[in-house]
Design a protein around this motif. Structure first.
Motif, mmCIF file in Angstrom:
data_model
loop_
_atom_site.group_PDB
_atom_site.id
_atom_site.type_symbol
_atom_site.label_atom_id
_atom_site.label_comp_id
_atom_site.label_asym_id
_atom_site.label_seq_id
_atom_site.Cartn_x
_atom_site.Cartn_y
_atom_site.Cartn_z
ATOM 1 N N MET A 1 1.609 -1.352 0.276
ATOM 2 C CA MET A 1 -0.104 -0.483 -0.054
ATOM 3 C C MET A 1 0.206 0.763 0.148
ATOM 4 O O MET A 1 0.997 2.910 -0.449
ATOM 5 N N ARG A 2 2.187 0.791 1.408
ATOM 6 C CA ARG A 2 2.439 2.228 0.428
ATOM 7 C C ARG A 2 3.275 2.620 -0.504
ATOM 8 O O ARG A 2 3.248 3.716 -0.647
ATOM 9 N N VAL A 3 3.880 1.538 -1.034
ATOM 10 C CA VAL A 3 4.558 1.587 -2.605
ATOM 11 C C VAL A 3 3.398 1.956 -3.891
ATOM 12 O O VAL A 3 3.804 3.600 -4.654
ATOM 13 N N LEU A 4 2.215 2.078 -3.415
ATOM 14 C CA LEU A 4 1.423 2.329 -4.921
ATOM 15 C C LEU A 4 0.936 3.670 -3.935
ATOM 16 O O LEU A 4 1.362 4.367 -5.440
ATOM 17 N N ALA A 5 0.811 4.328 -2.663
ATOM 18 C CA ALA A 5 0.994 5.706 -2.430
ATOM 19 C C ALA A 5 1.536 6.410 -3.083
ATOM 20 O O ALA A 5 1.794 7.205 -3.755
ATOM 21 N N ARG A 6 3.656 5.803 -2.847
ATOM 22 C CA ARG A 6 4.010 6.986 -3.462
ATOM 23 C C ARG A 6 3.885 6.643 -4.407
ATOM 24 O O ARG A 6 4.530 8.267 -5.320
ATOM 25 N N ALA A 7 3.892 6.029 -5.255
ATOM 26 C CA ALA A 7 4.243 6.043 -6.908
ATOM 27 C C ALA A 7 3.505 6.841 -7.363
ATOM 28 O O ALA A 7 3.684 8.520 -8.281
ATOM 29 N N SER A 78 -7.865 -0.780 -7.488
ATOM 30 C CA SER A 78 -7.383 -1.316 -8.755
ATOM 31 C C SER A 78 -6.021 -1.733 -9.312
ATOM 32 O O SER A 78 -5.167 -2.145 -9.651
ATOM 33 N N ASP A 79 -5.496 -2.292 -7.939
ATOM 34 C CA ASP A 79 -4.293 -3.724 -7.839
ATOM 35 C C ASP A 79 -4.896 -4.928 -7.566
ATOM 36 O O ASP A 79 -5.416 -5.367 -5.990
ATOM 37 N N ASP A 80 -5.234 -5.462 -8.421
ATOM 38 C CA ASP A 80 -5.747 -6.820 -8.431
ATOM 39 C C ASP A 80 -4.911 -8.005 -7.443
ATOM 40 O O ASP A 80 -5.900 -8.972 -6.286
ATOM 41 N N LEU A 86 -5.691 -10.051 -0.049
ATOM 42 C CA LEU A 86 -6.312 -9.111 0.636
ATOM 43 C C LEU A 86 -7.581 -10.469 1.655
ATOM 44 O O LEU A 86 -8.255 -10.925 2.569
ATOM 45 N N HIS A 87 -8.757 -10.227 0.206
ATOM 46 C CA HIS A 87 -9.748 -11.188 0.524
ATOM 47 C C HIS A 87 -9.560 -13.100 0.703
ATOM 48 O O HIS A 87 -10.457 -13.589 1.492
ATOM 49 N N ASP A 88 -8.650 -13.554 0.468
ATOM 50 C CA ASP A 88 -7.770 -14.525 1.183
ATOM 51 C C ASP A 88 -7.731 -14.863 1.815
ATOM 52 O O ASP A 88 -7.953 -15.826 2.735
ATOM 53 N N THR A 89 -6.921 -13.658 2.501
ATOM 54 C CA THR A 89 -6.661 -13.682 4.635
ATOM 55 C C THR A 89 -8.014 -13.691 5.403
ATOM 56 O O THR A 89 -7.317 -13.992 6.431
ATOM 57 N N TYR A 90 -8.098 -12.215 4.802
ATOM 58 C CA TYR A 90 -8.959 -12.101 5.619
ATOM 59 C C TYR A 90 -10.887 -12.294 5.117
ATOM 60 O O TYR A 90 -11.085 -12.367 3.791
ATOM 61 N N GLU A 91 -11.681 -11.739 6.183
ATOM 62 C CA GLU A 91 -13.677 -11.926 5.670
ATOM 63 C C GLU A 91 -13.897 -11.134 6.727
ATOM 64 O O GLU A 91 -13.733 -11.101 7.578
ATOM 65 N N GLY A 92 -15.077 -10.610 5.926
ATOM 66 C CA GLY A 92 -16.529 -10.311 7.015
ATOM 67 C C GLY A 92 -15.413 -8.562 7.758
ATOM 68 O O GLY A 92 -15.063 -7.431 7.216
#
Length: 253
Positions: A1-7, A78-80, A86-92
């Motif tokens: 997330m930091r990489v996406l934000a800085r870019a 935008s980052d598949d 995220l969806h594989d690791t967490y839910e609800g």
């Protein structure tokens, strides 16, 4: 997330509210910005209609952070690969909490450049003063400064933004936001009350910066020894604090 934000931030002409919308991703996708009264909500992103909504009644610094937060939602969607992980690791509810946390991280990454962060850490270390300097120099909220610091600091440090809550004589100084270095297993819950004799309370009352051996005031009543650095913001309404749990520093006091 930091990489996406800085870019994303690297391609912006500036970091004011208007310029935050000038990123290629938002421009290419046709995302637009609207201000409107939203009650207690700060903002929202509607991916179906490609619109970021910001509460027109919020403070300017809050609007700016909220905009960076909602832009981070766009970046995340935008980052598949990130979204899939995220969806594989967490839910609800846990999934929603993690997404909001990551977007706070993204907002801090957009608004606080590496050069500024490095300068503040070199001057003040992971301290209450460091958070206050980020708030002042990057024009961000206290929570944004806290999130940004917790992403880059090491050691055994807890950070907190504290402010009075309640009304009249019932007002109580409490933790509003908190964070910790990656290696720390303890945390301070928002809403944790600050005891009257604690350096954080004294700093709020006197307006003085304090650095002293004290303790972490956990909600359970446990008092963990810590070196506490406290910096009041001068308004009498907010205090920034760091708790260093390193035994070496405590032993050298």
């Amino acid at each position: 997330m930091r990489v996406l934000a800085r870019a994303y931030a690297a391609g912006l002409p500036a970091l004011d509210t208007h310029s935050l919308m000038e990123g290629q991703l938002l421009q290419g996708a046709g995302v637009r910005l609207e201000f409107m009264p939203m009650g207690e909500r700060d903002g929202a992103y509607d991916p179906e209609n490609k619109v970021i909504l910001i509460n027109s009644q919020a403070r300017p610094e809050r609007q700016r952070f909220t905009l960076a937060h909602e832009i981070s939602h766009v970046l995340l969607l935008s980052d598949d690969d990130l979204l899939s992980d995220l969806h594989d690791t967490y839910e609800g509810e846990r999934l929603e909490t993690m997404i909001e946390t990551l977007c706070n991280v993204g907002a801090a990454g957009i608004l606080i450049p590496d050069a500024l962060m490095n300068d503040v850490l070199e001057r003040y270390g992971p301290s209450g003063r460091a958070m206050a300097e980020l708030v002042r120099r990057a024009d961000v909220s206290g929570s944004a400064a806290l999130y940004a610091l917790t992403e880059v600091i090491g050691g055994q440090v807890l950070l907190a933004v504290c402010a009075p809550s309640g009304r009249g004589e019932a007002r109580q100084l409490t933790v509003r936001a908190s964070g910790k270095a990656a290696g720390v297993k303890y945390s301070l819950s928002p809403g944790t009350p600050i005891p009257d004799e604690h350096p954080i309370q004294i700093a709020l009352e006197t307006g003085l910066e304090i650095s002293a051996r004290s303790y972490v005031p956990f909600r359970s009543g446990r008092k963990m020894p810590a070196w506490v650095d406290v910096y009041p913001d001068g308004s009498g309404r907010r205090v920034f604090a760091s708790f260093d749990l390193d035994p070496a520093r405590l032993g050298g006091s």
